[in-house]
Scaffold this active site. Structure first.
Site: not given
Ligand SMILES: NC(=O)C1=CN([C@@H]2O[C@H](COP(=O)(O)OP(=O)(O)OC[C@H]3O[C@@H](n4cnc5c(N)ncnc54)[C@H](O)[C@@H]3O)[C@@H](O)[C@H]2O)C=CC1
Ligand SMILES: CC(=O)C(C)=O
Length: 261
Positions: A157, A190
């Site tokens: 990841y 987050v």
């Molecule tokens: N939650 C966290 O602490 C962090 C999240 N991120 C990044 O932020 C972004 C959003 O994360 P969250 O909202 O926490 O995740 P989440 O899992 O709550 O939401 C992710 C969304 O992406 C959609 N998704 C997954 N695969 C897909 C595909 N093939 N095509 C279209 N949509 C797709 C899912 O259906 C979901 O609605 C991600 O890229 C994640 O890696 C980065 C750093 C920290």
């Molecule tokens: C999901 C993610 O990117 C972290 C740092 O928690």
């Protein structure tokens, strides 16, 4: 929608950070195309409804970011809805927790498909449209604090997020001549479904209770709290606005002070 409203696509906008970004851009006055997987239809509808309830306008769209054609169709939906595209947020992503020695090869390929290929296809679909429109436009991708330093058991990841950071720099270099800025956001921790999954998997590995792994990781946050999607959305609002016109190729950390860039 007013005919001169700016138009944004946000992928992965059915929940979590993507929903927060979509709602914020809606409040900023942009028409938002709320895009996510077909299985997330009810979440897409809820985000569209929330934007409408706050006085904005939005359209729902289905996308699987791992398909280039699907990204191009979403861009086309945005142009059909608003006449042009101004902002593309490649937010969709997935996480997977495991030791490198245990990591399943199919999972490795899947995470790179969604987090790297998905961002690449999104960036490219948006850039093609921006160039066809005569230039300008904002491309914004989802990186992470782990694009600066990996978190334990999030190896592949983390590698995907380093790749997003690199791709963002390369795209900024190639497309500056068209007036396109390309930046990424780097959230820390987050409180979304993604961290529920990470916490559950880490807890299973370490014999911890629910919430313990999250609390352990959260101890390094200088500002003393886990973030919410709107913390990240504020940064994306800036990157999507003309206020960021002199910013490109950057990965902007929004992590409460875990890591200094
Ligand atoms: N939650 C966290 O602490 C962090 C999240 N991120 C990044 O932020 C972004 C959003 O994360 P969250 O909202 O926490 O995740 P989440 O899992 O709550 O939401 C992710 C969304 O992406 C959609 N998704 C997954 N695969 C897909 C595909 N093939 N095509 C279209 N949509 C797709 C899912 O259906 C979901 O609605 C991600 O890229 C994640 O890696 C980065 C750093 C920290
Ligand atoms: C999901 C993610 O990117 C972290 C740092 O928690």
């Amino acid at each position: 929608m007013s005919s001169d409203a700016r138009v944004a696509v946000v992928t992965g906008a059915a929940r979590g950070i993507g929903r927060g970004i979509a709602e914020r851009l809606g409040r900023d006055g942009l028409h938002v195309v709320v895009a996510d997987l077909p299985t997330m239809k009810s979440g897409i509808d809820e985000t569209v409804q929330a934007i409408g309830d706050a006085g904005g306008t939005a359209t729902g769209a289905e996308v699987d970011v791992t398909s280039e054609e699907s990204n191009e169709l979403v861009v086309r939906a945005a142009v059909e809805a608003g006449g042009h595209l101004d902002v593309f947020v490649a937010n969709a992503g997935i996480a997977q927790v495991d030791e490198l020695l245990e990591y399943d090869t199919a999972d490795f390929e899947k995470i790179f498909d969604v987090n790297v290929k998905g961002v690449f296809f999104g960036y490219r679909a948006a850039a093609k449209q921006f160039i066809a429109q005569g230039g300008g436009g904002k491309i914004i991708g989802a990186a992470s604090i782990v694009a600066f330093r990996p978190f334990a058991l999030l190896g592949p990841y983390s590698a995907t997020k380093w790749a997003v950071r690199g791709l963002t720099q390369a795209a900024a270099m190639e497309w500056a001549e068209h007036g396109i800025t390309v930046n990424a956001y780097g959230p820390g921790i987050v409180g979304t479904a993604m961290w529920d999954l990470i916490d559950e998997k880490l807890a299973a590995k370490h014999g911890q209770q629910k919430g313990e792994a999250l609390a352990e990781n959260a101890r390094s946050i200088l500002l003393g709290r886990v973030s919410v999607p709107d913390d990240v959305a504020k940064m994306v609002s800036f990157l999507a606005s003309p206020d960021s016109d002199y910013v490109t190729g950057q990965t902007m950390l929004v992590d409460g002070g875990i890591q200094f860039s």
